[in-house]
Structures are given as structure tokens and as C-alpha cells.
Scaffold this motif. Structure first.
Motif, PDB file in Angstrom:
ATOM      1  N   GLY A  76     -59.918   5.877  66.991  1.00 48.84           N
ATOM      2  CA  GLY A  76     -59.706   7.288  66.682  1.00 48.84           C
ATOM      3  C   GLY A  76     -60.710   8.193  67.372  1.00 48.84           C
ATOM      4  O   GLY A  76     -60.376   9.321  67.758  1.00 48.84           O
ATOM      5  N   TYR A  77     -61.936   7.725  67.533  1.00 48.16           N
ATOM      6  CA  TYR A  77     -62.952   8.507  68.244  1.00 48.16           C
ATOM      7  C   TYR A  77     -62.754   8.452  69.755  1.00 48.16           C
ATOM      8  O   TYR A  77     -62.985   9.434  70.464  1.00 48.16           O
ATOM      9  CB  TYR A  77     -64.350   7.984  67.917  1.00 48.16           C
ATOM     10  CG  TYR A  77     -64.808   8.204  66.501  1.00 48.16           C
ATOM     11  CD1 TYR A  77     -65.405   9.402  66.111  1.00 48.16           C
ATOM     12  CD2 TYR A  77     -64.653   7.208  65.538  1.00 48.16           C
ATOM     13  CE1 TYR A  77     -65.842   9.597  64.808  1.00 48.16           C
ATOM     14  CE2 TYR A  77     -65.075   7.389  64.232  1.00 48.16           C
ATOM     15  CZ  TYR A  77     -65.669   8.589  63.871  1.00 48.16           C
ATOM     16  OH  TYR A  77     -66.088   8.785  62.571  1.00 48.16           O
ATOM     17  N   LEU A  78     -62.353   7.284  70.248  1.00 48.71           N
ATOM     18  CA  LEU A  78     -62.300   7.060  71.691  1.00 48.71           C
ATOM     19  C   LEU A  78     -60.937   7.369  72.289  1.00 48.71           C
ATOM     20  O   LEU A  78     -60.768   7.292  73.516  1.00 48.71           O
ATOM     21  CB  LEU A  78     -62.682   5.608  71.992  1.00 48.71           C
ATOM     22  CG  LEU A  78     -64.098   5.222  71.573  1.00 48.71           C
ATOM     23  CD1 LEU A  78     -64.319   3.728  71.756  1.00 48.71           C
ATOM     24  CD2 LEU A  78     -65.134   6.009  72.361  1.00 48.71           C
ATOM     25  N   PHE A  87     -65.859  -5.599  73.255  1.00 51.71           N
ATOM     26  CA  PHE A  87     -67.204  -5.629  72.696  1.00 51.71           C
ATOM     27  C   PHE A  87     -68.083  -6.619  73.465  1.00 51.71           C
ATOM     28  O   PHE A  87     -67.600  -7.567  74.073  1.00 51.71           O
ATOM     29  CB  PHE A  87     -67.175  -6.046  71.220  1.00 51.71           C
ATOM     30  CG  PHE A  87     -66.367  -5.146  70.337  1.00 51.71           C
ATOM     31  CD1 PHE A  87     -66.929  -4.010  69.779  1.00 51.71           C
ATOM     32  CD2 PHE A  87     -65.033  -5.428  70.060  1.00 51.71           C
ATOM     33  CE1 PHE A  87     -66.191  -3.176  68.956  1.00 51.71           C
ATOM     34  CE2 PHE A  87     -64.287  -4.606  69.242  1.00 51.71           C
ATOM     35  CZ  PHE A  87     -64.863  -3.471  68.692  1.00 51.71           C
ATOM     36  N   ARG A  88     -69.373  -6.369  73.405  1.00 49.93           N
ATOM     37  CA  ARG A  88     -70.353  -7.346  73.845  1.00 49.93           C
ATOM     38  C   ARG A  88     -71.403  -7.446  72.748  1.00 49.93           C
ATOM     39  O   ARG A  88     -71.484  -6.589  71.866  1.00 49.93           O
ATOM     40  CB  ARG A  88     -70.998  -6.930  75.168  1.00 49.93           C
ATOM     41  CG  ARG A  88     -71.762  -5.615  75.114  1.00 49.93           C
ATOM     42  CD  ARG A  88     -72.225  -5.205  76.492  1.00 49.93           C
ATOM     43  NE  ARG A  88     -72.767  -3.855  76.480  1.00 49.93           N
ATOM     44  CZ  ARG A  88     -72.910  -3.103  77.564  1.00 49.93           C
ATOM     45  NH1 ARG A  88     -72.541  -3.580  78.748  1.00 49.93           N
ATOM     46  NH2 ARG A  88     -73.406  -1.890  77.481  1.00 49.93           N
ATOM     47  N   LEU A  98     -68.155  -2.002  75.145  1.00 56.96           N
ATOM     48  CA  LEU A  98     -68.375  -2.021  76.586  1.00 56.96           C
ATOM     49  C   LEU A  98     -68.269  -0.618  77.168  1.00 56.96           C
ATOM     50  O   LEU A  98     -69.041  -0.228  78.020  1.00 56.96           O
ATOM     51  CB  LEU A  98     -67.361  -2.953  77.260  1.00 56.96           C
ATOM     52  CG  LEU A  98     -67.632  -4.450  77.135  1.00 56.96           C
ATOM     53  CD1 LEU A  98     -66.498  -5.248  77.761  1.00 56.96           C
ATOM     54  CD2 LEU A  98     -68.953  -4.809  77.809  1.00 56.96           C
ATOM     55  N   ASP A  99     -67.284   0.139  76.710  1.00 58.37           N
ATOM     56  CA  ASP A  99     -67.127   1.534  77.133  1.00 58.37           C
ATOM     57  C   ASP A  99     -67.316   2.401  75.905  1.00 58.37           C
ATOM     58  O   ASP A  99     -66.365   2.857  75.275  1.00 58.37           O
ATOM     59  CB  ASP A  99     -65.745   1.760  77.752  1.00 58.37           C
ATOM     60  CG  ASP A  99     -65.559   3.194  78.232  1.00 58.37           C
ATOM     61  OD1 ASP A  99     -66.574   3.894  78.398  1.00 58.37           O
ATOM     62  OD2 ASP A  99     -64.400   3.600  78.421  1.00 58.37           O
ATOM     63  N   SER A 100     -68.566   2.648  75.555  1.00 56.36           N
ATOM     64  CA  SER A 100     -68.872   3.273  74.266  1.00 56.36           C
ATOM     65  C   SER A 100     -68.789   4.791  74.273  1.00 56.36           C
ATOM     66  O   SER A 100     -68.653   5.407  73.221  1.00 56.36           O
ATOM     67  CB  SER A 100     -70.281   2.871  73.822  1.00 56.36           C
ATOM     68  OG  SER A 100     -71.262   3.452  74.666  1.00 56.36           O
ATOM     69  N   GLN A 101     -68.918   5.416  75.442  1.00 53.14           N
ATOM     70  CA  GLN A 101     -68.980   6.874  75.542  1.00 53.14           C
ATOM     71  C   GLN A 101     -70.080   7.426  74.625  1.00 53.14           C
ATOM     72  O   GLN A 101     -69.975   8.514  74.075  1.00 53.14           O
ATOM     73  CB  GLN A 101     -67.627   7.498  75.199  1.00 53.14           C
ATOM     74  CG  GLN A 101     -66.499   7.044  76.112  1.00 53.14           C
ATOM     75  CD  GLN A 101     -65.156   7.619  75.716  1.00 53.14           C
ATOM     76  OE1 GLN A 101     -65.069   8.754  75.222  1.00 53.14           O
ATOM     77  NE2 GLN A 101     -64.093   6.861  75.925  1.00 53.14           N
ATOM     78  N   HIS A 120     -73.610   8.982  67.328  1.00 56.70           N
ATOM     79  CA  HIS A 120     -73.511   9.274  68.761  1.00 56.70           C
ATOM     80  C   HIS A 120     -74.904   9.255  69.373  1.00 56.70           C
ATOM     81  O   HIS A 120     -75.746  10.088  69.062  1.00 56.70           O
ATOM     82  CB  HIS A 120     -72.848  10.632  68.995  1.00 56.70           C
ATOM     83  CG  HIS A 120     -72.563  10.932  70.428  1.00 56.70           C
ATOM     84  ND1 HIS A 120     -73.332  11.781  71.190  1.00 56.70           N
ATOM     85  CD2 HIS A 120     -71.596  10.445  71.269  1.00 56.70           C
ATOM     86  CE1 HIS A 120     -72.846  11.840  72.420  1.00 56.70           C
ATOM     87  NE2 HIS A 120     -71.806  11.040  72.492  1.00 56.70           N
ATOM     88  N   ARG A 121     -75.141   8.257  70.204  1.00 54.44           N
ATOM     89  CA  ARG A 121     -76.408   8.082  70.919  1.00 54.44           C
ATOM     90  C   ARG A 121     -77.617   7.952  69.987  1.00 54.44           C
ATOM     91  O   ARG A 121     -78.732   8.296  70.334  1.00 54.44           O
ATOM     92  CB  ARG A 121     -76.633   9.210  71.932  1.00 54.44           C
ATOM     93  CG  ARG A 121     -75.505   9.314  72.945  1.00 54.44           C
ATOM     94  CD  ARG A 121     -75.854  10.183  74.138  1.00 54.44           C
ATOM     95  NE  ARG A 121     -74.705  10.369  75.001  1.00 54.44           N
ATOM     96  CZ  ARG A 121     -74.256   9.467  75.891  1.00 54.44           C
ATOM     97  NH1 ARG A 121     -74.886   8.312  76.011  1.00 54.44           N
ATOM     98  NH2 ARG A 121     -73.201   9.716  76.635  1.00 54.44           N
TER      99      ARG A 121
END
Length: 275
Positions: A76-78, A87-88, A98-101, A120-121
């Protein structure tokens, strides 16, 4: 840190997450068998292999549902299909996208309840435990807690010790999960607050005097008989709590995104907090 009463609310139609916001989702893992099967189809081979390692079917199903809901929430976020997420894991087993944005997350579940922390971050960790007084003995505390925490626990009336024990445990686990280091750090190598009415806080870390100031903790009570804590890197963030719930029948999907349904929140004794 001043806490108002939190409310587990239906999520907005469109999900977004600023750097000064933290979202925690609450979900029941008790779903119909058909829904378990549909969520299983969104999992990767590695997740299916992990599910098969559980001896009891109910534990396999709970793992599948917990991971399936994680994928649905993150999607929903991505703005992507749940099955497409990859995932890793770091060397201590903490997952990341892997593509977390910039999205960070952590998951915890106990019995049929799960919590998902999203930021977020900011590194983040969450731990959820059902309060079981029979496990809150002094011997366990002396084995895993710091001397300062053991002394604080002993100073409390007997009637308060079980709640304080699990408050301490969840705060310590949430911090370790946020650090992504598991129990390698050692549960007795840092202190957290635990007395009833005392704000959740990381007090000190042995050998790292600056570490406590880098983190903030928040206690949560997601349902009767449960306690949880979330650890977040930094300060000046605001917590929003969302309720994940599905219809009893097979839910509709939209491109791999399970639709959430507005529901009344259970009596949790929690609500919105500005930190």
C-alpha cells in the motif's frame, strides 16, 4: 514525552509516510482457511520454506498470515503488488526491502495478534508479548535483565511485577530489533525504564554513553492482556496507529493489495501520541 490516548483507526485510502511520522498497524492472525491459502500465494519460496519448518499447522498458518499481511501493508505504501516485493536479511536475520524507497519496517506477533511498525528513513523495531505472569519470575529477570532493572523490579509490589517485567522485556527487544543485532548485544548490556507510569525510555548502553540519546521508545497496549513497545531512531516523530481488518469472507483484492475495512477498535487503552 507526553502521551495522549491512542486510537486504532481505519487507515486512509491513500497511504503516505513522512519522515516525522511512524505508523503501527494491528492485525488479527485468525482468518478463514481460504484466506490463508490466498495469502500463501503472495509469498516467496524462502517464506514458504520457513513456514514449513513449523511443526504445528496453526503455527504455519500464523506465519503465512503474518507475512502475507506484511506484504499487503507494505504494498500500500509502495504502490506495487504484494507478491512482487523482495526482501533481504542482515546477518542477524532482520529483513529489509530490496527496493525500499526509504521505507523501514519491523514485525512482531504473539498468539493471534500481530503488530507492524513502519517508518521512513528511521531504523525501527517493535516487540509484542502476551502477558503471562508465570514467565515473569525473578530468576528469568536476573538472567536477562541488567542489575539496575532487576533492582527496579524488586522494588515494586508483587501485584505490579508481571506488567513491569513484560514492559521491560518488550522495550529491550524492540531496541535490539531496531538495531538489527538480535541478542548479540546482550539484554543485560543496556537499561530501559520499566516502572508503571514511567515513560518508556532507553536509559543507557554499556560502553556507549551517547547511544541512549539517539533513540526514543513508546509503550503500546494493543489489546487486553498484551503489551508492546516500539523503538525509533531519533526524536520529534508522531505515532499513528492503524487497524487492519478484513471481511469474514474472502476479501476483494486490487492488483495484489488487500482492501482494508473500517472497523470499531477494541478496548486497548492506547491512542495517538506525539513524541
Amino acid at each position: 514525552m507526553i502521551a495522549d490516548r491512542l486510537q486504532w483507526s481505519p487507515p486512509p485510502e491513500s497511504l503516505s509516510l513522512a519522515s516525522d511520522r511512524v505508523h503501527v498497524w494491528r492485525a488479527s492472525l485468525k482468518v478463514p482457511a481460504a484466506r490463508v491459502q490466498s495469502l500463501q500465494r503472495t509469498l516467496a519460496a524462502e517464506e514458504l520454506w520457513r513456514a514449513k519448518r513449523y511443526y504445528f499447522q496453526k503455527d504455519r498458518d500464523r506465519f503465512v498470515v503474518a507475512r502475507g499481511f506484511l506484504r499487503a501493508i507494505l504494498s500500500g505504501y509502495l504502490r506495487t503488488e504484494a507478491s512482487q516485493l523482495r526482501f533481504r536479511y542482515n546477518r542477524h536475520g532482520k529483513p529489509e526491502l530490496l527496493d525500499s524507497q526509504g521505507l523501514r519496517f519491523n514485525v512482531s506477533h504473539s498468539d493471534e495478534l500481530a503488530l507492524y511498525a513502519i517508518s521512513h528513513r528511521r531504523e525501527i523495531g517493535i516487540d509484542l508479548e502476551r502477558i503471562r505472569p508465570e514467565l515473569a519470575g525473578q530468576a528469568i529477570a536476573e538472567r536477562f535483565f541488567s542489575p539496575r532493572e532487576v533492582a527496579s523490579l524488586r522494588s515494586l509490589p508483587e501485584s505490579m511485577r508481571a506488567d513491569a517485567f513484560f514492559a521491560c522485556w518488550t522495550r529491550k527487544e524492540a531496541y535490539l530489533k531496531a538495531k538489527g543485532r538480535g541478542i548479540v548485544l546482550g539484554l543485560d548490556q543496556f537499561d530501559v525504564s520499566l516502572s508503571p507510569g514511567e515513560p518508556a525510555a532507553l536509559l543507557c548502553v554499556v560502553g556507549h554513553p551517547e547511544e541512549a540519546a539517539r533513540w526514543s521508545l513508546q509503550e503500546l497496549h494493543p489489546a487486553a492482556g498484551y503489551v508492546a513497545a516500539v523503538a525509533v531512531e531519533g526524536h520529534e516523530w508522531e505515532l499513528r496507529c492503524w487497524q487492519w481488518m478484513e471481511t469474514p469472507a474472502e476479501p476483494e483484492t486490487d492488483g495484489g493489495h488487500a482492501k482494508t475495512m473500517p472497523v470499531q477498535s477494541v478496548d486497548s487503552g492506547t491512542g495517538r501520541t506525539a513524541v
